[in-house]
Write a protein that holds these residues in place. Structure first.
Motif, PDB file in Angstrom:
ATOM      1  N   PRO A   3       0.825  -1.217   0.000  1.00 27.85           N
ATOM      2  CA  PRO A   3       0.000   0.000   0.000  1.00 27.85           C
ATOM      3  C   PRO A   3       0.854   1.259   0.000  1.00 27.85           C
ATOM      4  CG  PRO A   3      -0.812  -1.587   1.616  1.00 27.85           C
ATOM      5  CD  PRO A   3       0.504  -2.101   1.124  1.00 27.85           C
ATOM      6  N   GLU A   4       0.331   2.312  -0.594  1.00 27.97           N
ATOM      7  CA  GLU A   4       1.067   3.563  -0.694  1.00 27.97           C
ATOM      8  C   GLU A   4       0.969   4.374   0.595  1.00 27.97           C
ATOM      9  OE1 GLU A   4      -0.425   5.588  -4.120  1.00 27.97           O
ATOM     10  OE2 GLU A   4       0.411   4.124  -5.530  1.00 27.97           O
ATOM     11  N   VAL A   5       1.859   5.353   0.705  1.00 31.62           N
ATOM     12  CA  VAL A   5       1.893   6.256   1.845  1.00 31.62           C
ATOM     13  C   VAL A   5       1.571   7.663   1.358  1.00 31.62           C
ATOM     14  CG1 VAL A   5       3.341   7.284   3.644  1.00 31.62           C
ATOM     15  CG2 VAL A   5       3.604   4.851   3.060  1.00 31.62           C
ATOM     16  N   TRP A   6       0.532   8.248   1.920  1.00 32.71           N
ATOM     17  CA  TRP A   6       0.203   9.642   1.622  1.00 32.71           C
ATOM     18  C   TRP A   6       0.719  10.502   2.764  1.00 32.71           C
ATOM     19  CZ3 TRP A   6      -5.111  10.932  -0.968  1.00 32.71           C
ATOM     20  CH2 TRP A   6      -5.244  10.163  -2.146  1.00 32.71           C
ATOM     21  N   LEU A   7       1.471  11.537   2.428  1.00 27.65           N
ATOM     22  CA  LEU A   7       2.079  12.393   3.430  1.00 27.65           C
ATOM     23  C   LEU A   7       1.646  13.845   3.241  1.00 27.65           C
ATOM     24  CD1 LEU A   7       5.696  10.928   3.332  1.00 27.65           C
ATOM     25  CD2 LEU A   7       3.994  10.600   5.143  1.00 27.65           C
ATOM     26  N   PRO A   8       1.451  14.584   4.334  1.00 27.46           N
ATOM     27  CA  PRO A   8       1.049  15.989   4.244  1.00 27.46           C
ATOM     28  C   PRO A   8       2.229  16.937   4.098  1.00 27.46           C
ATOM     29  CG  PRO A   8       1.012  15.303   6.515  1.00 27.46           C
ATOM     30  CD  PRO A   8       1.419  14.092   5.726  1.00 27.46           C
ATOM     31  N   ASP A  39      -4.754   7.118  -6.824  1.00 26.81           N
ATOM     32  CA  ASP A  39      -6.004   6.483  -6.422  1.00 26.81           C
ATOM     33  C   ASP A  39      -5.990   6.260  -4.905  1.00 26.81           C
ATOM     34  OD1 ASP A  39      -8.264   4.982  -6.026  1.00 26.81           O
ATOM     35  OD2 ASP A  39      -7.813   3.509  -7.593  1.00 26.81           O
ATOM     36  N   PRO A  40      -6.921   6.850  -4.150  1.00 28.17           N
ATOM     37  CA  PRO A  40      -6.940   6.632  -2.702  1.00 28.17           C
ATOM     38  C   PRO A  40      -7.063   5.166  -2.314  1.00 28.17           C
ATOM     39  CG  PRO A  40      -8.392   8.454  -3.315  1.00 28.17           C
ATOM     40  CD  PRO A  40      -7.967   7.786  -4.591  1.00 28.17           C
ATOM     41  N   ALA A  41      -7.595   4.343  -3.213  1.00 28.27           N
ATOM     42  CA  ALA A  41      -7.772   2.921  -2.907  1.00 28.27           C
ATOM     43  C   ALA A  41      -6.447   2.215  -2.644  1.00 28.27           C
ATOM     44  CB  ALA A  41      -8.524   2.226  -4.039  1.00 28.27           C
ATOM     45  N   ASP A  42      -5.333   2.803  -3.097  1.00 33.15           N
ATOM     46  CA  ASP A  42      -4.023   2.179  -2.908  1.00 33.15           C
ATOM     47  C   ASP A  42      -3.313   2.653  -1.642  1.00 33.15           C
ATOM     48  OD1 ASP A  42      -4.266   0.749  -5.298  1.00 33.15           O
ATOM     49  OD2 ASP A  42      -3.466   2.408  -6.480  1.00 33.15           O
ATOM     50  N   CYS A  43      -3.940   3.534  -0.888  1.00 34.56           N
ATOM     51  CA  CYS A  43      -3.285   4.120   0.284  1.00 34.56           C
ATOM     52  C   CYS A  43      -3.441   3.215   1.503  1.00 34.56           C
ATOM     53  CB  CYS A  43      -3.886   5.499   0.575  1.00 34.56           C
ATOM     54  SG  CYS A  43      -3.174   6.307   2.031  1.00 34.56           S
ATOM     55  N   GLY A  44      -2.314   2.953   2.177  1.00 35.08           N
ATOM     56  CA  GLY A  44      -2.344   2.167   3.409  1.00 35.08           C
ATOM     57  C   GLY A  44      -1.988   2.978   4.632  1.00 35.08           C
ATOM     58  N   ARG A  63     -12.740   6.417   0.258  1.00 33.01           N
ATOM     59  CA  ARG A  63     -12.178   5.743  -0.919  1.00 33.01           C
ATOM     60  C   ARG A  63     -10.866   5.031  -0.581  1.00 33.01           C
ATOM     61  NH1 ARG A  63     -12.112  10.311  -5.479  1.00 33.01           N
ATOM     62  NH2 ARG A  63     -11.087   8.580  -6.574  1.00 33.01           N
ATOM     63  N   MET A  64     -10.645   4.720   0.706  1.00 34.36           N
ATOM     64  CA  MET A  64      -9.394   4.090   1.151  1.00 34.36           C
ATOM     65  C   MET A  64      -9.664   2.746   1.818  1.00 34.36           C
ATOM     66  SD  MET A  64      -7.218   7.332   2.652  1.00 34.36           S
ATOM     67  CE  MET A  64      -6.265   8.399   1.554  1.00 34.36           C
ATOM     68  N   PRO A  65     -10.077   1.717   1.056  1.00 36.67           N
ATOM     69  CA  PRO A  65     -10.419   0.422   1.671  1.00 36.67           C
ATOM     70  C   PRO A  65      -9.214  -0.336   2.223  1.00 36.67           C
ATOM     71  CG  PRO A  65     -10.439   0.253  -0.717  1.00 36.67           C
ATOM     72  CD  PRO A  65     -10.276   1.708  -0.404  1.00 36.67           C
ATOM     73  N   ARG A  66      -8.000   0.004   1.775  1.00 34.98           N
ATOM     74  CA  ARG A  66      -6.794  -0.703   2.244  1.00 34.98           C
ATOM     75  C   ARG A  66      -6.104   0.039   3.386  1.00 34.98           C
ATOM     76  NH1 ARG A  66      -2.848  -1.959  -2.558  1.00 34.98           N
ATOM     77  NH2 ARG A  66      -2.099  -3.531  -1.077  1.00 34.98           N
ATOM     78  N   LEU A  67      -6.727   1.066   3.875  1.00 34.77           N
ATOM     79  CA  LEU A  67      -6.113   1.912   4.885  1.00 34.77           C
ATOM     80  C   LEU A  67      -5.838   1.131   6.170  1.00 34.77           C
ATOM     81  CD1 LEU A  67      -5.246   4.867   5.321  1.00 34.77           C
ATOM     82  CD2 LEU A  67      -7.533   5.309   6.239  1.00 34.77           C
ATOM     83  N   GLU A  68      -4.640   1.344   6.725  1.00 31.29           N
ATOM     84  CA  GLU A  68      -4.243   0.675   7.962  1.00 31.29           C
ATOM     85  C   GLU A  68      -3.929   1.668   9.081  1.00 31.29           C
ATOM     86  OE1 GLU A  68      -0.964  -1.854   7.021  1.00 31.29           O
ATOM     87  OE2 GLU A  68      -2.083  -3.028   5.538  1.00 31.29           O
ATOM     88  N   VAL A  69      -3.375   2.824   8.729  1.00 27.84           N
ATOM     89  CA  VAL A  69      -2.976   3.808   9.737  1.00 27.84           C
ATOM     90  C   VAL A  69      -3.406   5.193   9.283  1.00 27.84           C
ATOM     91  CG1 VAL A  69      -1.032   4.935  10.913  1.00 27.84           C
ATOM     92  CG2 VAL A  69      -0.979   2.456  10.497  1.00 27.84           C
ATOM     93  N   VAL A  70      -4.010   5.947  10.203  1.00 29.76           N
ATOM     94  CA  VAL A  70      -4.276   7.365  10.007  1.00 29.76           C
ATOM     95  C   VAL A  70      -3.427   8.109  11.022  1.00 29.76           C
ATOM     96  CG1 VAL A  70      -5.961   9.228  10.139  1.00 29.76           C
ATOM     97  CG2 VAL A  70      -6.615   7.024   9.154  1.00 29.76           C
ATOM     98  N   GLN A  71      -2.481   8.910  10.539  1.00 38.48           N
ATOM     99  CA  GLN A  71      -1.568   9.655  11.406  1.00 38.48           C
ATOM    100  C   GLN A  71      -1.899  11.131  11.329  1.00 38.48           C
ATOM    101  OE1 GLN A  71       1.198   8.695  13.588  1.00 38.48           O
ATOM    102  NE2 GLN A  71       0.610  10.788  14.128  1.00 38.48           N
ATOM    103  N   THR A  72      -2.418  11.686  12.407  1.00 42.02           N
ATOM    104  CA  THR A  72      -2.681  13.119  12.439  1.00 42.02           C
ATOM    105  C   THR A  72      -1.407  13.867  12.811  1.00 42.02           C
ATOM    106  OG1 THR A  72      -3.261  13.291  14.771  1.00 42.02           O
ATOM    107  CG2 THR A  72      -5.008  12.599  13.252  1.00 42.02           C
ATOM    108  N   LEU A  73      -1.403  15.146  12.557  1.00 42.16           N
ATOM    109  CA  LEU A  73      -0.313  16.012  13.005  1.00 42.16           C
ATOM    110  C   LEU A  73      -0.809  16.977  14.071  1.00 42.16           C
ATOM    111  CD1 LEU A  73       1.666  16.738   9.715  1.00 42.16           C
ATOM    112  CD2 LEU A  73       2.190  15.117  11.548  1.00 42.16           C
TER     113      LEU A  73
END
Length: 317
Positions: A3-8, A39-44, A63-73
Motif C-alpha cells: 500500500p502507498e503512503v500519503w504524506l502531508p 487512487d486513494p484505494a491504494d493508500c495504506g 475511498r481508502m479500503p486498504r487503509l491501515e494507519v491514520v496519522q494526524t499532526l
C-alpha cells in the motif's frame, strides 16, 4: 502490491523514510480542493493534512479500503473521530504526541503571563502613545491547576518550574502518582478549584470533557482567578465564561474558542479581562522538524510490520 503512503509534507523533506513504499504528497491544497495524487484505494498509511478543515482531511477516507494507519499532526484527534464511520475495520488512528508539547506549553505560559501582567492593556496604551503604569499580580507565589495532565500538561509544568509558583495541582481522567506528586481525578475538581489562582486547560476534547468547564466549574473558581484554555474550545462553556468575565469576576486567556473561528461580532472579543489568540498553540517553527521525525518513525514501524505508536483508537468491524 505494498500500500502507498500519503504524506502531508513533501517526502523529499523527510529524512529517514524507509525504502519500499510509494510516497504521495497531498495536503489538500490552499483551498482544500486539490486533486488526489493517486487512487486513494491504494493508500495504506494516511498522513492527515495539517491546519485544514475537517471536511478536507476526511475527503479521501471513504475511498481508502486498504487503509491501515491514520496519522494526524495534531495533539487532538476529535475532528477525525467525527469521521471514523468512513474508516475500514482495523485502522489505527494516531495522534501527534511529541510534536506540539513545546509550542503549546510555551503559549500556555505566554498567555498566563500576558494576562496576569496586563500586557494587552500596555499594547493598547502604546497604540495611543500613553504611559500607563499599573500594579499587577505575578505568576510567582500563585497556585496553578493543570487540567489534563498528559504530555502537554507535563510540558506546561516543566515551564512553570522556574517561575516560583507556590503550588501546581495536576488533574486528569485517571488519578495516579508521578515523581512530581499526585495527579488528582476530575471528580476532585469541586474541592480543588476554590484554592486556585490560575487554571490551565490542556485536556483533549472528548464526550467526557465537552462542556467540562461549565457554569458550576467556573462558579467554584475564586474571585479574580484566571482561566487559560489551550485545549479545544468546546471544553469550555462559552456562555458561562462570558457571564463570569462580563461580571468582572474571572479573567480568561483563550487560544481556542467555541465557536471557532470566533465571529467578529461575538461578545467574547470585547469581554473585560479576556485575552484571545487565534488557535496558534501548534503552528510555530518547532512544528515541522518534529512532524518530520514523527512521520518518518511511524512510517518506518508500519512498513516493517511493527506496532505504530500513539494509537488513540482502532476501528472495529
Amino acid at each position: 502490491m505494498t500500500p502507498e503512503v500519503w504524506l502531508p509534507l513533501p517526502p523529499e523533506e523527510i529524512e529517514g523514510l524507509p525504502e519500499g513504499p510509494v510516497y504521495r504528497f497531498w495536503d489538500g491544497g490552499p483551498d482544500g480542493r486539490q486533486e488526489f495524487p493517486a487512487d486513494p484505494a491504494d493508500c495504506g498509511f494516511y498522513g492527515v493534512p495539517y491546519l485544514k478543515p475537517g471536511d478536507v482531511k476526511s475527503r479521501p477516507l471513504a475511498r481508502m479500503p486498504r487503509l491501515e494507519v491514520v496519522q494526524t499532526l495534531t495533539a487532538g484527534v476529535d475532528d477525525m473521530l467525527a469521521h471514523r464511520a468512513l474508516l475500514p475495520p482495523g485502522v489505527r488512528l494516531c495522534n501527534a504526541r511529541g510534536v506540539h508539547e513545546a509550542s503549546t506549553a510555551e503559549l500556555a505560559l505566554t498567555l498566563t503571563l500576558a494576562a496576569l501582567r496586563g500586557i494587552p492593556d500596555f499594547v493598547r496604551a502604546q497604540d495611543k502613545g500613553e504611559w500607563r503604569s499599573s500594579f499587577r499580580p505575578a505568576l510567582a507565589d500563585r497556585s496553578v491547576l493543570v487540567l489534563g495532565y498528559g504530555a502537554i500538561g507535563e510540558a506546561v509544568e516543566d515551564r512553570l518550574a522556574p517561575f516560583e509558583v507556590a503550588r501546581v495541582v495536576r488533574v486528569a481522567r485517571s488519578p495516579r502518582t508521578t515523581e512530581r506528586g499526585p495527579v488528582h481525578a476530575v471528580a476532585e475538581l469541586p474541592s480543588l478549584l476554590p484554592e486556585m489562582d490560575v487554571v490551565i486547560v490542556t485536556t483533549p476534547l472528548t464526550e467526557a470533557t465537552r462542556g467540562l468547564v461549565g457554569a458550576d466549574f467556573l462558579a467554584r473558581m475564586k474571585d479574580g482567578a484566571l482561566l487559560v484554555n489551550v485545549a479545544r474550545g468546546p471544553v469550555v462553556d462559552t456562555d458561562a465564561l462570558l457571564a463570569e468575565a462580563t461580571a468582572g469576576r474571572l479573567c480568561a486567556a483563550l487560544d481556542v474558542t467555541d465557536p471557532e473561528p470566533l465571529p467578529p461580532e461575538h461578545p467574547l472579543w470585547q469581554a473585560p479581562g479576556v485575552l484571545i489568540s487565534p488557535h496558534v498553540g501548534g503552528p510555530t517553527s518547532a512544528f515541522r522538524p518534529r512532524a518530520r521525525r514523527l512521520l518518518a518513525a511511524q512510517v518506518t514501524r508500519w512498513a516493517a510490520g511493527e506496532p505504530v505508536h500513539h494509537v488513540v483508537l482502532t476501528t472495529e468491524g
